[in-house]
Design an enzyme around this catalytic site. Sequence first.
Site, PDB file in Angstrom:
ATOM      1  N   GLY A 139      -9.447  -8.403  -0.068  1.00 49.37           N
ATOM      2  CA  GLY A 139      -8.208  -8.654   0.660  1.00 49.37           C
ATOM      3  C   GLY A 139      -7.660 -10.055   0.442  1.00 49.37           C
ATOM      4  N   ARG A 155       0.820  -1.214   0.000  1.00 49.42           N
ATOM      5  CA  ARG A 155       0.000   0.000   0.000  1.00 49.42           C
ATOM      6  C   ARG A 155       0.857   1.268   0.000  1.00 49.42           C
ATOM      7  NH1 ARG A 155      -4.992  -1.948   3.806  1.00 49.42           N
ATOM      8  NH2 ARG A 155      -6.379  -2.477   2.083  1.00 49.42           N
ATOM      9  N   LYS A 185     -18.918 -15.699   2.642  1.00 49.31           N
ATOM     10  CA  LYS A 185     -20.340 -15.517   2.934  1.00 49.31           C
ATOM     11  C   LYS A 185     -21.157 -14.902   1.813  1.00 49.31           C
ATOM     12  CE  LYS A 185     -19.842 -14.906   7.902  1.00 49.31           C
ATOM     13  NZ  LYS A 185     -19.786 -13.839   8.902  1.00 49.31           N
ATOM     14  N   GLY A 236     -13.036  -3.590   0.865  1.00 54.04           N
ATOM     15  CA  GLY A 236     -14.384  -3.111   1.167  1.00 54.04           C
ATOM     16  C   GLY A 236     -14.836  -2.014   0.218  1.00 54.04           C
TER      17      GLY A 236
HETATM   18  P1  ADP Z   1     -12.059 -11.389   0.012  1.00 51.44           P
HETATM   19  O1  ADP Z   1     -11.237 -10.880   1.182  1.00 51.44           O
HETATM   20  O2  ADP Z   1     -11.208 -11.680  -1.176  1.00 51.44           O
HETATM   21  O3  ADP Z   1     -13.220 -10.496  -0.278  1.00 51.44           O
HETATM   22  P2  ADP Z   1     -13.615 -13.108   1.732  1.00 51.44           P
HETATM   23  O4  ADP Z   1     -13.079 -12.388   2.918  1.00 51.44           O
HETATM   24  O5  ADP Z   1     -15.030 -12.940   1.369  1.00 51.44           O
HETATM   25  O6  ADP Z   1     -12.683 -12.794   0.452  1.00 51.44           O
HETATM   26  O7  ADP Z   1     -13.427 -14.682   1.934  1.00 51.44           O
HETATM   27  C1  ADP Z   1     -12.175 -15.270   2.135  1.00 51.44           C
HETATM   28  C2  ADP Z   1     -12.262 -16.452   3.035  1.00 51.44           C
HETATM   29  O8  ADP Z   1     -13.213 -17.394   2.557  1.00 51.44           O
HETATM   30  C3  ADP Z   1     -10.949 -17.164   3.129  1.00 51.44           C
HETATM   31  O9  ADP Z   1     -10.476 -17.074   4.451  1.00 51.44           O
HETATM   32  C4  ADP Z   1     -11.284 -18.603   2.737  1.00 51.44           C
HETATM   33  O10 ADP Z   1     -10.630 -19.552   3.556  1.00 51.44           O
HETATM   34  C5  ADP Z   1     -12.770 -18.676   2.955  1.00 51.44           C
HETATM   35  N1  ADP Z   1     -13.397 -19.743   2.173  1.00 51.44           N
HETATM   36  C6  ADP Z   1     -13.361 -19.887   0.835  1.00 51.44           C
HETATM   37  N2  ADP Z   1     -13.991 -21.025   0.463  1.00 51.44           N
HETATM   38  C7  ADP Z   1     -14.420 -21.614   1.593  1.00 51.44           C
HETATM   39  C8  ADP Z   1     -15.138 -22.822   1.883  1.00 51.44           C
HETATM   40  N3  ADP Z   1     -15.523 -23.631   0.902  1.00 51.44           N
HETATM   41  N4  ADP Z   1     -15.425 -23.107   3.173  1.00 51.44           N
HETATM   42  C9  ADP Z   1     -15.037 -22.266   4.153  1.00 51.44           C
HETATM   43  N5  ADP Z   1     -14.361 -21.124   3.961  1.00 51.44           N
HETATM   44  C10 ADP Z   1     -14.057 -20.799   2.681  1.00 51.44           C
HETATM   45 MG    MG Z   2     -11.551 -11.029   3.336  1.00 58.99          MG
END
Ligand code: ADP
Ligand code: MG
Length: 392
Positions: free
Chosen positions: A347, A36, A197, A370
């Site tokens: 992230g 960053r 989620k 975010g």
């Molecule tokens: P980003 O930060 O890229 O927006 P998120 O924070 O929404 O992504 O999600 C990332 C998390 O989702 C990771 O820690 C990963 O381990 C978890 N994850 C991905 N697939 C699964 C799964 N099938 N079951 C449980 N956790 C999962």
């Molecule tokens: Mg995340």
Amino acid sequence: MNKRSVRDLDVQGKRVLVRVDFNVPVKDGRVTDDTRIRRALPTVRYLLSEGARPVLISHVGRPKGEPDPKYAMDPVAHRLGELLNQQVMKLDASVGPEVEEELGKWDGRGIVLLENSRFYPGETKNDPDLARQLAALADLYVNDAFGAAHRAHATTVGVAELLPAAAGLLMEEEIDYLDTVLRDPERPFVAILGGAKVSDKLGVIESLLGKADRLLIGGAMCFTFFKAKGYEVGDSLVEEDYLEEAKRLMDGAGDRLVLPIDVVVADRMEEGAESRAVEVNRIPQGMMGLDVSLGTVGLFREHIANAKTIFWNGPMGVFEIDAFAGGTEGVAKAVAASDATSVIGGGDSVAAVRKLGLEDEMSFISTGGGASLEYVEGKELPGVAVLPDEEG
Ligand code: ADP
Ligand code: MG
């Protein structure tokens, strides 16, 4: 971007307060990931080359509205000095008479870095008094902190209302890339969503279903869709409260929504767990889906290879554990290999791409998890909205 740019300001000899996103990880007094900081360098270098006097401010971590040595900016100042090869005068406060005095004595060489903005309770409350104190420090204001633009804070919104304001070069680039995706994408436009989620990303799913030619869904969120279809999903992560919503989304989307066809299941979320690939309607009881499998990667790869524009947020599986990182790796390689304009946000997705050493293969990696999601959702970012439109 239709906002005034730092390049439209006459900055020569002026003190310019620059809101940067230096929210970097620090361990034992050292910055452990300086991405960053590096991403803010073009704006800082531009200001220096134009004869401006940059005064930088950022937050780091989540101090509770009071000074906390754990979150002091000193390690950031140190790293910034190394990267810029310039003198960085780090002050121990963000505002107030002492800061004003130090700035008055400053010979104008190098740059100034103020203390963590979240040492002040007024920052997250967008307190007008703090904004006034910030405005007193400079002639002009530039916001280059895209990662904080979804927050209406004193350093992102309050002060922008009090000084002639503009967007920094990184801010401009972030908005321009996201607009490429959202406004008039070259088609086919393929969006890829994963992560933990559905509830986090419902707005993003809705928005992308309205814009993309295909929305590929992996990660834990696909199991809420499978459960909504009536499949057995074992112990996979499911958000029961969102089954109806998932059904509604699937009904409306038709073949624009692409779900996995096979997944990797295991009895526990651990390295060394017993794991195997199964078709999505054959998840055994007592097992949980932790990644997408080879058939799905192949299917997703076809869509990705065909795309002219790609937006990706969220890993395809629990990529932190090697046994469940294959889906994310496969998708990352496919995106890297495509010649589409590719924008990566989030992230964990960005961390996954970096872990694979594929950053340079992507068109753009957003610094704002975010913020990029809120922008994709169609929300107005307060830190951008407050900046004046460009003239003419
Ligand atoms: P980003 O930060 O890229 O927006 P998120 O924070 O929404 O992504 O999600 C990332 C998390 O989702 C990771 O820690 C990963 O381990 C978890 N994850 C991905 N697939 C699964 C799964 N099938 N079951 C449980 N956790 C999962
Ligand atoms: Mg995340």
